[in-house]
Each structure stands twice: as C-alpha cells, then as structure tokens.
Write an enzyme that holds these catalytic residues in place. Sequence first.
Site, PDB file in Angstrom:
ATOM      1  N   HIS A   1       0.839  -1.200   0.000  1.00 38.80           N
ATOM      2  CA  HIS A   1       0.000   0.000   0.000  1.00 38.80           C
ATOM      3  C   HIS A   1       0.873   1.249   0.000  1.00 38.80           C
ATOM      4  O   HIS A   1       1.832   1.351   0.772  1.00 38.80           O
ATOM      5  CB  HIS A   1      -0.907   0.015   1.234  1.00 38.80           C
ATOM      6  CG  HIS A   1      -1.690   1.292   1.377  1.00 38.80           C
ATOM      7  ND1 HIS A   1      -1.609   2.103   2.488  1.00 38.80           N
ATOM      8  CD2 HIS A   1      -2.558   1.909   0.516  1.00 38.80           C
ATOM      9  CE1 HIS A   1      -2.410   3.148   2.322  1.00 38.80           C
ATOM     10  NE2 HIS A   1      -2.989   3.058   1.140  1.00 38.80           N
ATOM     11  N   SER A   2       0.552   2.183  -0.891  1.00 34.15           N
ATOM     12  CA  SER A   2       1.242   3.473  -0.940  1.00 34.15           C
ATOM     13  C   SER A   2       2.763   3.266  -1.080  1.00 34.15           C
ATOM     14  O   SER A   2       3.213   2.565  -1.986  1.00 34.15           O
ATOM     15  CB  SER A   2       0.899   4.291   0.312  1.00 34.15           C
ATOM     16  OG  SER A   2       1.347   5.620   0.191  1.00 34.15           O
ATOM     17  N   MET A   3       3.566   3.812  -0.170  1.00 30.14           N
ATOM     18  CA  MET A   3       5.012   3.655  -0.264  1.00 30.14           C
ATOM     19  C   MET A   3       5.439   2.198  -0.128  1.00 30.14           C
ATOM     20  O   MET A   3       6.513   1.807  -0.584  1.00 30.14           O
ATOM     21  CB  MET A   3       5.703   4.499   0.797  1.00 30.14           C
ATOM     22  CG  MET A   3       5.663   5.993   0.526  1.00 30.14           C
ATOM     23  SD  MET A   3       6.533   6.472  -0.976  1.00 30.14           S
ATOM     24  CE  MET A   3       8.226   6.135  -0.515  1.00 30.14           C
TER      25      MET A   3
ATOM     26  N   LEU B   1      -1.373  -0.833  -4.129  1.00 29.91           N
ATOM     27  CA  LEU B   1      -2.566  -0.020  -3.938  1.00 29.91           C
ATOM     28  C   LEU B   1      -2.146   1.423  -3.692  1.00 29.91           C
ATOM     29  O   LEU B   1      -1.485   1.719  -2.691  1.00 29.91           O
ATOM     30  CB  LEU B   1      -3.374  -0.542  -2.748  1.00 29.91           C
ATOM     31  CG  LEU B   1      -3.737  -2.040  -2.772  1.00 29.91           C
ATOM     32  CD1 LEU B   1      -4.373  -2.439  -1.445  1.00 29.91           C
ATOM     33  CD2 LEU B   1      -4.667  -2.349  -3.928  1.00 29.91           C
TER      34      LEU B   1
END
Length: 232
Positions: free
Chosen positions: A103-105, A130
């Site tokens: 997720h993200s980073m 994501l």
Amino acid sequence: ILSGTPVLFVPGNAGSYKQIRSIASESASSFYRDYIVQGKLSSLNKNTNNLDFFSADFNEDFTAFHGRTMLDQAEYLNEAIKFILDLYKDNETPAKSVIIIGHSMGGVVSRVMLTLPNYLDDSVNTIITLAAPHAAAPATFDGDLLNVFASTDEFWRNGYIQPPKTPLQLLANKRLQNVSLISITGGLLDNMLPADYTSLIGLIPASNGFSISTTGIPGVWTPIDHLAIVWC
C-alpha cells in the site's frame, strides 16, 4: 500446518500491519463462499488455493520522507520472505514464492526488494500495489529518497531490455522476467496521491503488468480514497 499460497502485506508511510485485515477477511470469505460447495472443493476450481496472509510491522515508519528507511524495510522483507517460505518446506508441494501486496510507499518498497543483494531469486512473482507512487517520489527534499527511486527505476527498466548485455541488465532480467506488477489507484477520491503517480508507463512492458483505476474493476466501479483502498 500452512497449506495455502503465502501473501505478504507491506504497509505504506506511517501505515499499520493491521490494515491487511479487511483484504485477508474478504479473501477467505470469497474462497470458502465461491470454491467450497457442500463441504467439497468445487470441481470447476479444484486447483484454486486459499491464501495465507502475513503482514510486516514497521512501527508506522515514515517511508515517504526517508530513503534509508525504504532500503532497511526492503532488506528486512527479503529476509522475512525466506522465513515465510521456510514454513512451507515440509509440505508435499512447498510454496516457492510469495505474493506481495503493497500500500502506498509499501508498493515502492516492494519493487526495491528485488534490486537488493539479499533478494532470493524467484521468491516473488506477483506484486499488487494499492495507491503506490511508482512514477515519482511524493517528497523531494531527501536526497537518499530520490536516489532510491532513481536506482530502483533504472533496475526495473533494465530488466526488460532484450537481449540483455550489461551486468545490470543480465541481473535485472533474471529477477524480473517472470514478475507481474499490478498498480491500482483509487482515482479522483485519492486526495493524497494523484492517479498519474501510480502509472507504470515506461517502467515495465504490458506483458508484465498494468495500471488500473478502481472505477475500471468489475464489481467496484467507484473511486476510493488513499487509506480506504486497503479496506474497501
């Protein structure tokens, strides 16, 4: 005894290992609802396997602002994958690779993993991200962060040059040729990360991955904000 397919969740900037609970719960519900019929595995999906979820706890580190933290997490995750696969070694058909959900980073850290010396060859062949900023770093005031992004992108781009010639191209091709990467963005409702940042254009060929908005996923059809994408 673990008998499913191992999945490792990588949280993002200041993210929690607990964020995988909704995805894990829905995956289990989907498996037992759709593939188990009257106590027996449906003959239509007899080769379908359930998923065993693992999650990394980084004590909510700020990966969006510190390149050294990204490298430390990626190195740790490679060792974690070796430990996870070791749990399956006594199975009749032991797992050979782990699916990564970032997720993200955490999605960028997942790509960094495959560039490091302690990466176990063929231990990752599917990465699902994501709302991950693949195209550009979300913060630009840390030189180490920019260097990690640049070196990771260079490694991935070299992985699909045919025929590989340089030592970097040979190593990257060996590690990436069978890896699939899917980048999912929440679209307009994601006020933290523009959809353009999640693009994979110029990074990998269409044969090995793609980017998609949640509005284009059957059964979803709606934008999702940056955090809700892990539990909606």
